[in-house]
Scaffold this motif. Structure first.
Motif, mmCIF file in Angstrom:
data_model
loop_
_atom_site.group_PDB
_atom_site.id
_atom_site.type_symbol
_atom_site.label_atom_id
_atom_site.label_comp_id
_atom_site.label_asym_id
_atom_site.label_seq_id
_atom_site.Cartn_x
_atom_site.Cartn_y
_atom_site.Cartn_z
ATOM 1 N N THR A 112 40.779 4.816 61.274
ATOM 2 C CA THR A 112 39.957 4.632 60.076
ATOM 3 C C THR A 112 38.518 4.821 60.525
ATOM 4 O OG1 THR A 112 39.558 2.264 60.356
ATOM 5 C CG2 THR A 112 41.590 2.914 59.207
ATOM 6 N N GLU A 113 37.598 4.793 59.575
ATOM 7 C CA GLU A 113 36.188 4.971 59.942
ATOM 8 C C GLU A 113 35.713 3.896 60.899
ATOM 9 O OE1 GLU A 113 31.849 5.735 57.772
ATOM 10 O OE2 GLU A 113 33.670 5.505 56.573
ATOM 11 N N ASP A 114 36.267 2.694 60.780
ATOM 12 C CA ASP A 114 35.834 1.567 61.611
ATOM 13 C C ASP A 114 36.782 1.266 62.765
ATOM 14 O OD1 ASP A 114 33.571 1.057 59.946
ATOM 15 O OD2 ASP A 114 34.915 0.101 58.498
ATOM 16 N N ASP A 115 37.827 2.059 62.902
ATOM 17 C CA ASP A 115 38.813 1.832 63.966
ATOM 18 C C ASP A 115 39.036 3.155 64.695
ATOM 19 O OD1 ASP A 115 40.803 0.963 65.638
ATOM 20 O OD2 ASP A 115 42.363 0.944 64.078
ATOM 21 N N SER A 116 38.515 3.241 65.914
ATOM 22 C CA SER A 116 38.578 4.506 66.638
ATOM 23 C C SER A 116 38.661 4.258 68.138
ATOM 24 C CB SER A 116 37.344 5.365 66.331
ATOM 25 O OG SER A 116 36.157 4.679 66.705
ATOM 26 N N ASP A 117 39.137 5.258 68.853
ATOM 27 C CA ASP A 117 39.126 5.244 70.312
ATOM 28 C C ASP A 117 37.877 5.972 70.773
ATOM 29 O OD1 ASP A 117 41.622 3.968 70.434
ATOM 30 O OD2 ASP A 117 42.662 5.903 70.240
ATOM 31 N N ALA A 118 37.031 5.264 71.507
ATOM 32 C CA ALA A 118 35.786 5.854 71.995
ATOM 33 C C ALA A 118 36.074 6.733 73.204
ATOM 34 C CB ALA A 118 34.793 4.750 72.349
ATOM 35 N N ARG A 119 35.794 8.016 73.074
ATOM 36 C CA ARG A 119 36.015 8.962 74.173
ATOM 37 C C ARG A 119 34.768 9.833 74.309
ATOM 38 N NH1 ARG A 119 41.838 11.757 73.305
ATOM 39 N NH2 ARG A 119 40.431 13.380 72.556
ATOM 40 N N TYR A 120 34.414 10.122 75.558
ATOM 41 C CA TYR A 120 33.265 10.993 75.844
ATOM 42 C C TYR A 120 33.664 12.011 76.896
ATOM 43 C CZ TYR A 120 30.379 7.678 73.263
ATOM 44 O OH TYR A 120 29.854 6.879 72.278
ATOM 45 N N TYR A 185 16.070 1.490 61.807
ATOM 46 C CA TYR A 185 17.126 2.212 62.503
ATOM 47 C C TYR A 185 16.517 3.195 63.491
ATOM 48 C CZ TYR A 185 19.158 0.919 57.941
ATOM 49 O OH TYR A 185 19.531 0.255 56.790
ATOM 50 N N GLY A 186 17.331 3.580 64.466
ATOM 51 C CA GLY A 186 16.943 4.677 65.343
ATOM 52 C C GLY A 186 17.517 5.985 64.818
ATOM 53 N N ILE A 187 17.182 7.077 65.483
ATOM 54 C CA ILE A 187 17.809 8.363 65.190
ATOM 55 C C ILE A 187 18.429 8.873 66.487
ATOM 56 C CG2 ILE A 187 15.702 9.730 65.600
ATOM 57 C CD1 ILE A 187 16.701 11.548 63.258
ATOM 58 N N LEU A 188 19.655 9.361 66.389
ATOM 59 C CA LEU A 188 20.377 9.844 67.560
ATOM 60 C C LEU A 188 20.855 11.264 67.298
ATOM 61 C CD1 LEU A 188 21.675 9.224 70.344
ATOM 62 C CD2 LEU A 188 23.713 8.482 69.103
ATOM 63 N N TYR A 189 20.520 12.179 68.211
ATOM 64 C CA TYR A 189 21.024 13.549 68.117
ATOM 65 C C TYR A 189 22.340 13.595 68.887
ATOM 66 C CZ TYR A 189 16.652 14.880 65.978
ATOM 67 O OH TYR A 189 15.592 14.974 65.107
ATOM 68 N N LEU A 190 23.418 13.499 68.124
ATOM 69 C CA LEU A 190 24.755 13.477 68.708
ATOM 70 C C LEU A 190 25.211 14.884 69.061
ATOM 71 C CD1 LEU A 190 26.862 10.971 66.587
ATOM 72 C CD2 LEU A 190 26.454 10.872 69.039
ATOM 73 N N PHE A 191 25.736 15.053 70.253
ATOM 74 C CA PHE A 191 26.448 16.259 70.643
ATOM 75 C C PHE A 191 27.906 15.841 70.762
ATOM 76 C CE2 PHE A 191 22.242 17.481 71.346
ATOM 77 C CZ PHE A 191 22.150 18.837 71.656
ATOM 78 N N GLY A 192 28.772 16.461 69.977
ATOM 79 C CA GLY A 192 30.157 16.032 69.961
ATOM 80 C C GLY A 192 31.110 17.166 69.653
ATOM 81 N N THR A 193 32.380 16.900 69.807
ATOM 82 C CA THR A 193 33.394 17.893 69.462
ATOM 83 C C THR A 193 33.474 18.015 67.942
ATOM 84 O OG1 THR A 193 35.166 16.258 69.404
ATOM 85 C CG2 THR A 193 34.715 17.325 71.524
ATOM 86 N N GLU A 194 33.952 19.162 67.489
ATOM 87 C CA GLU A 194 34.140 19.336 66.052
ATOM 88 C C GLU A 194 35.236 18.405 65.543
ATOM 89 O OE1 GLU A 194 32.618 23.872 65.215
ATOM 90 O OE2 GLU A 194 34.780 23.542 65.394
ATOM 91 N N GLU A 195 36.245 18.121 66.390
ATOM 92 C CA GLU A 195 37.308 17.192 65.995
ATOM 93 C C GLU A 195 36.725 15.823 65.649
ATOM 94 O OE1 GLU A 195 39.275 20.157 68.788
ATOM 95 O OE2 GLU A 195 37.325 19.174 68.552
ATOM 96 N N ASP A 196 35.645 15.452 66.322
ATOM 97 C CA ASP A 196 34.997 14.167 66.060
ATOM 98 C C ASP A 196 34.019 14.282 64.889
ATOM 99 O OD1 ASP A 196 33.236 11.988 65.993
ATOM 100 O OD2 ASP A 196 33.265 11.699 68.149
ATOM 101 N N LEU A 197 32.946 15.043 65.068
ATOM 102 C CA LEU A 197 31.859 15.043 64.087
ATOM 103 C C LEU A 197 32.271 15.619 62.737
ATOM 104 C CD1 LEU A 197 28.733 15.967 66.256
ATOM 105 C CD2 LEU A 197 29.712 13.740 65.731
ATOM 106 N N TYR A 198 33.062 16.688 62.752
ATOM 107 C CA TYR A 198 33.547 17.235 61.486
ATOM 108 C C TYR A 198 34.800 16.500 61.013
ATOM 109 C CZ TYR A 198 30.503 21.311 62.336
ATOM 110 O OH TYR A 198 29.423 22.142 62.551
ATOM 111 N N GLY A 199 35.697 16.189 61.972
ATOM 112 C CA GLY A 199 36.964 15.555 61.618
ATOM 113 C C GLY A 199 36.785 14.203 60.949
ATOM 114 N N LEU A 200 35.801 13.429 61.386
ATOM 115 C CA LEU A 200 35.514 12.144 60.750
ATOM 116 C C LEU A 200 35.253 12.339 59.266
ATOM 117 C CD1 LEU A 200 34.679 9.134 60.693
ATOM 118 C CD2 LEU A 200 32.384 9.864 61.407
ATOM 119 N N ARG A 201 34.558 13.411 58.948
ATOM 120 C CA ARG A 201 34.166 13.652 57.553
ATOM 121 C C ARG A 201 35.283 14.304 56.741
ATOM 122 N NH1 ARG A 201 29.824 13.470 60.949
ATOM 123 N NH2 ARG A 201 27.979 12.427 60.060
#
Length: 324
Positions: A112-120, A185-201
Motif C-alpha cells: 500500500t502507499e504506507d506499507d512498503s519494502d525500502a530498497r536502494y 518541508y524540505g525538497i528532495l530530488y529523488l533518483f529512482g527506478t520507474e517501478e518505484d516512482l511511476y509504479g507507486l502512482r
C-alpha cells in the motif's frame, strides 16, 4: 480632486496589503519565531504614535510586511531528526569522466502507499550511452491544471531511471499546500527506478500517467541530467525548503529547460504554477516525438498510459501502452 486621488491611493494600498498580510499571518502561525521582529516593529510604531508623530497606518503595515519577508528569508530550511521513510535517504553521485555512479537509487516495492519494502540500488552509467529522455506527467482526482512532473533517462543497455522532485516530509508531518509556503518541508530530488516512482502512482494510487518521449540530442540529455544532479546536490547541502509556488516539483524542470534554451521567454518561468500545461508547451514547440501531422490531442491520447501496469518488465510494459 486631491482628496479623491488621495482616497483612491488609500483604497489601492489597502487592497494591495491584503495578500501580504494574510501571508504574514500564516508565517506567524507556522513559524512562531517570526513574531519576535514583528512585535518589535509594532512596539516601535506604538512608541512613535505615543510621541504624537502619528505615522501612517499603511506605512507601518508595509514595514511589517517587509520585516516578515526578511525574517522568512533568514529562517533556515528544515533539518528534522528524522524524515519520513520514503524521503529518508538522498541520492549520492560520483562522476569520473563519462562514468556516473548513483548511490541510493530508490527502488521501493509497495503493498500500500504506507506499507512498503525500502530498497536502494547503486548503479554506474556510461553517459556516452544516454540515448533518450521522457517527460512524465501524473494527474489525480480529475485535475487538469495541476499534475506531478518527472523525467526518465534511458541508456543503450536498456536501463532507465526516473527523477522526481518531491516534498520531503519530516516524521509526523502531513503535506499541505498552505504549510508548504512556510518552510515546513524540505525538497528532495529523488533518483529512482520507474517501478518505484511511476509504479507507486500507476499501481497503488491509480493516478493517470502520461509518458512523452522527448526529441532531444545526447548533448542536451546530458546537460539536463547534469542540471538535476546539481539541483539534488544543492538541495541536500543547503537544506533547501520546498515551496508550493517557487520550489515545487516543476520549478527544477522548467529551470532545466531554460538551461537548454536560454532564450526561452520569461513568461514560461510561471509554468510551475499551472504545470498541467507543460506537456502542451513541449508538444507545440516540437520537443515531443510525434508522427507527421499529429495534433496535440492525438499525441496526448497516444502517450497516455493510465494505470495498473504489471511490475514485471514494467518499463517495457509502460511503453507498450504508448500507441503507435
Amino acid at each position: 480632486m486631491k482628496k479623491i486621488l488621495s482616497l483612491i491611493v488609500e483604497i489601492l494600498s489597502s487592497l494591495l496589503l491584503v495578500l501580504p498580510l494574510l501571508w504574514s499571518i500564516g508565517l506567524w502561525y507556522y513559524q512562531p519565531i517570526s513574531l519576535i521582529p514583528s512585535i518589535l516593529l509594532l512596539a516601535v510604531a506604538a512608541l512613535w504614535w505615543w510621541k504624537r508623530r502619528r505615522p501612517s497606518a499603511h506605512l507601518v503595515l508595509w514595514l511589517l510586511v517587509l520585516v516578515n519577508i526578511i525574517t522568512y528569508h533568514c529562517i533556515p530550511g528544515p533539518t528534522p531528526a528524522q524524515w519520513k521513510k520514503p524521503w529518508a535517504i538522498a541520492p549520492q553521485f560520483e562522476q569520473q569522466g563519462d562514468l556516473l555512479t548513483i548511490r541510493n537509487i530508490r527502488d521501493f516495492r509497495y503493498r500500500t502507499e504506507d506499507d512498503s519494502d525500502a530498497r536502494y540500488r547503486t548503479e554506474t552509467y556510461d553517459l556516452n550511452t544516454l540515448i533518450g529522455v521522457d517527460f512524465a506527467e501524473c494527474h489525480w482526482d480529475g485535475m487538469e491544471a495541476i499534475c506531478h512532473t518527472m523525467l526518465s533517462f534511458h541508456f543503450a543497455d536498456g536501463r532507465r531511471f526516473a527523477v522526481s522532485a518531491e516534498t520531503r516530509l519530516p516524521e509526523g508531518a502531513e503535506q499541505g499546500a498552505i504549510p508548504g509556503l512556510y518552510k515546513k518541508y524540505g525538497i528532495l530530488y529523488l533518483f529512482g527506478t520507474e517501478e518505484d516512482l511511476y509504479g507507486l502512482r500507476t499501481n497503488i494510487r491509480h493516478e493517470d500517467l502520461s509518458i512523452y518521449p522527448l526529441k532531444i540530442k545526447q548533448t542536451g540529455a546530458r546537460k539536463l541530467l547534469q542540471h538535476y544532479i546539481d539541483l539534488a546536490r544543492n538541495a541536500e547541502a543547503t537544506h533547501q525548503p520546498y515551496n508550493t509556488i517557487s520550489g515545487n516539483c516543476s520549478t527544477g524542470l522548467v529551470s532545466g529547460f531554460r538551461a537548454l534554451v536560454p532564450t526561452m521567454a520569461r513568461k514560461y518561468d510561471f509554468l510551475p504554477l499551472h504545470n498541467g500545461s507543460i506537456a502542451g508547451l513541449l508538444i507545440n514547440y516540437g520537443a515531443v516525438q510525434a508522427h507527421p501531422g499529429e495534433t496535440e490531442q492525438q499525441i496526448r491520447k497516444r502517450c497516455y498510459v493510465g494505470y495498473d501496469i504489471p511490475l514485471e518488465n514494467y518499463s517495457t510494459e509502460l511503453r507498450n501502452r504508448i500507441r503507435d
